[in-house]
Motif scaffolding. Structure first.
Motif, short mmCIF file in Angstrom:
data_model
loop_
_atom_site.label_atom_id
_atom_site.label_comp_id
_atom_site.label_asym_id
_atom_site.label_seq_id
_atom_site.Cartn_x
_atom_site.Cartn_y
_atom_site.Cartn_z
N ALA A 1 55.71 19.45 62.32
CA ALA A 1 55.17 19.91 61.05
C ALA A 1 54.93 18.72 60.13
O ALA A 1 55.64 17.71 60.21
CB ALA A 1 56.13 20.89 60.39
N GLU A 2 53.90 18.83 59.29
CA GLU A 2 53.63 17.78 58.32
C GLU A 2 52.89 18.36 57.12
O GLU A 2 52.24 19.40 57.20
CB GLU A 2 52.83 16.64 58.95
N GLY A 3 53.04 17.69 56.01
CA GLY A 3 52.40 18.15 54.78
C GLY A 3 52.46 17.08 53.71
O GLY A 3 53.02 16.00 53.91
N SER A 4 51.88 17.37 52.55
CA SER A 4 51.86 16.40 51.45
C SER A 4 51.69 17.14 50.13
O SER A 4 51.25 18.29 50.11
CB SER A 4 50.74 15.38 51.63
N VAL A 5 52.05 16.46 49.07
CA VAL A 5 51.88 16.99 47.71
C VAL A 5 51.16 15.93 46.89
O VAL A 5 51.67 14.81 46.73
CB VAL A 5 53.24 17.32 47.06
N LYS A 6 49.98 16.25 46.39
CA LYS A 6 49.21 15.31 45.60
C LYS A 6 49.70 15.31 44.15
O LYS A 6 50.10 16.35 43.62
CB LYS A 6 47.71 15.65 45.64
N GLY A 7 49.63 14.14 43.53
CA GLY A 7 50.02 14.04 42.13
C GLY A 7 51.51 13.83 41.96
O GLY A 7 52.27 13.70 42.92
#
Length: 304
Positions: free
Chosen positions: A218-224
């Motif tokens: 699993a992978e993900g990101s949060v911008k800002g």
């Protein structure tokens, strides 16, 4: 004969007085209230460049002042930094440094600190209500040429500075949200703890998770930015895309290992703060553990 002797004696006395006066004026102009005409050192905590799960890279700014009438040619120097009497940094600066007479030079040095030592000291002081600590710097400066019969100079200083406290990141839980044919989505709960007396922002955070033998399941990101107030703890939910095929294989491993199926969680971000130490620091954390319960993921996959 006596006249020449008296004249010579007067000249010597005048020269001694003039020399003594000149030395007094030089000393008065260049004296240091702490070390008089001895070179002195000052240390200021610079910037934290990178934080991992076990180490922290820090830049220090070491100022060396030379009030002597001659320059100092330093081959290299070794140094030790202590926080509340405990050694947190010990290294060697291998480059030569030249400090002119009546001049100062700022030497940027970098070193690696063990987070475990910082956390022990930081937690102890914080439990007493302290936000700062006593730092001690001690350096041995090795000279190119001996000065006054010595081939090295030992300098030290003590200073009260803010505590260096490392933020904490851990995975607090997960929840299955969406199921698709090729991949699915799980929401991870991430707990961010800021033990410092100033706020911090985690910017453009990215996450990757290994489950059992399955890498990058699993992978993900949060911008800002994600802001954490001073002395606070926040739990954030982040969506992560999971490869369904890898998840099925991981579920198979769960049948044999059960709740003891191991996971590795990778967290990468940049920290921004009003505090100069954490002004633009990179953070790369790795968290290891075991998933207590895969029942929900297993049941959802079977139903699908």
């Amino acid at each position: 004969m006596n006249g020449k002797f008296v004249k010579t004696l007067l000249i010597v006395i005048v020269l001694l007085i003039a020399g003594g006066f000149g030395w007094y004026m030089y000393k008065k102009k260049n004296e240091n209230p702490v070390s008089d005409l001895k070179p002195r050192v000052e240390m200021g905590i610079g910037q934290i460049n990178n934080i991992t799960d076990s180490t922290l890279d820090m830049d220090l700014k070491v100022l060396v002042h030379n009030p002597l009438p001659v320059g100092l040619d330093i081959k290299h120097f070794s140094y030790v930094v202590q926080m509340n009497g405990k050694t947190i940094m010990e290294d060697d600066y291998p480059k030569p440094v030249n400090i002119k007479s009546s001049d100062s030079t700022v030497i940027p040095v970098s070193s690696e600190l063990k987070i475990s030592k910082l956390r022990i000291e930081g937690d102890q002081e914080a439990s007493k209500g302290e936000d700062s600590a006593d730092y001690h710097f001690e350096g041995v400066f090795h000279l190119q040429k001996p000065f006054l019969g010595k081939d090295s100079i030992e300098l030290s200083m003590d200073k009260r500075l803010p505590l260096v406290r490392v933020p904490k990141i851990r995975m607090a839980g997960y929840d299955m949200k969406k199921l698709r044919l090729k991949d699915t989505e799980v929401v991870l709960s991430i707990e961010l703890t800021n033990p410092n007396p100033f706020s911090m922002e985690f910017r453009n955070a990215a996450y990757v998770m290994d489950l059992g033998k399955q890498k990058r399941i699993a992978e993900g990101s949060v911008k800002g930015p994600t802001k954490i107030k001073a002395h606070s703890k926040e739990v954030y939910e982040i969506p992560m895309s999971i490869d369904l095929g890898k998840m099925l294989k991981a579920t198979g491993q769960a049948i044999t290992k059960g709740k003891h199926l191991p996971y590795t969680f990778y967290f990468k971000s940049k920290i921004v703060s009003e505090n100069d130490m954490f002004k633009n620091s990179d953070i790369n954390m790795i968290t290891n553990g075991e998933l207590e319960d895969l029942k929900m993921a297993k049941e959802n996959l079977i139903k699908k």
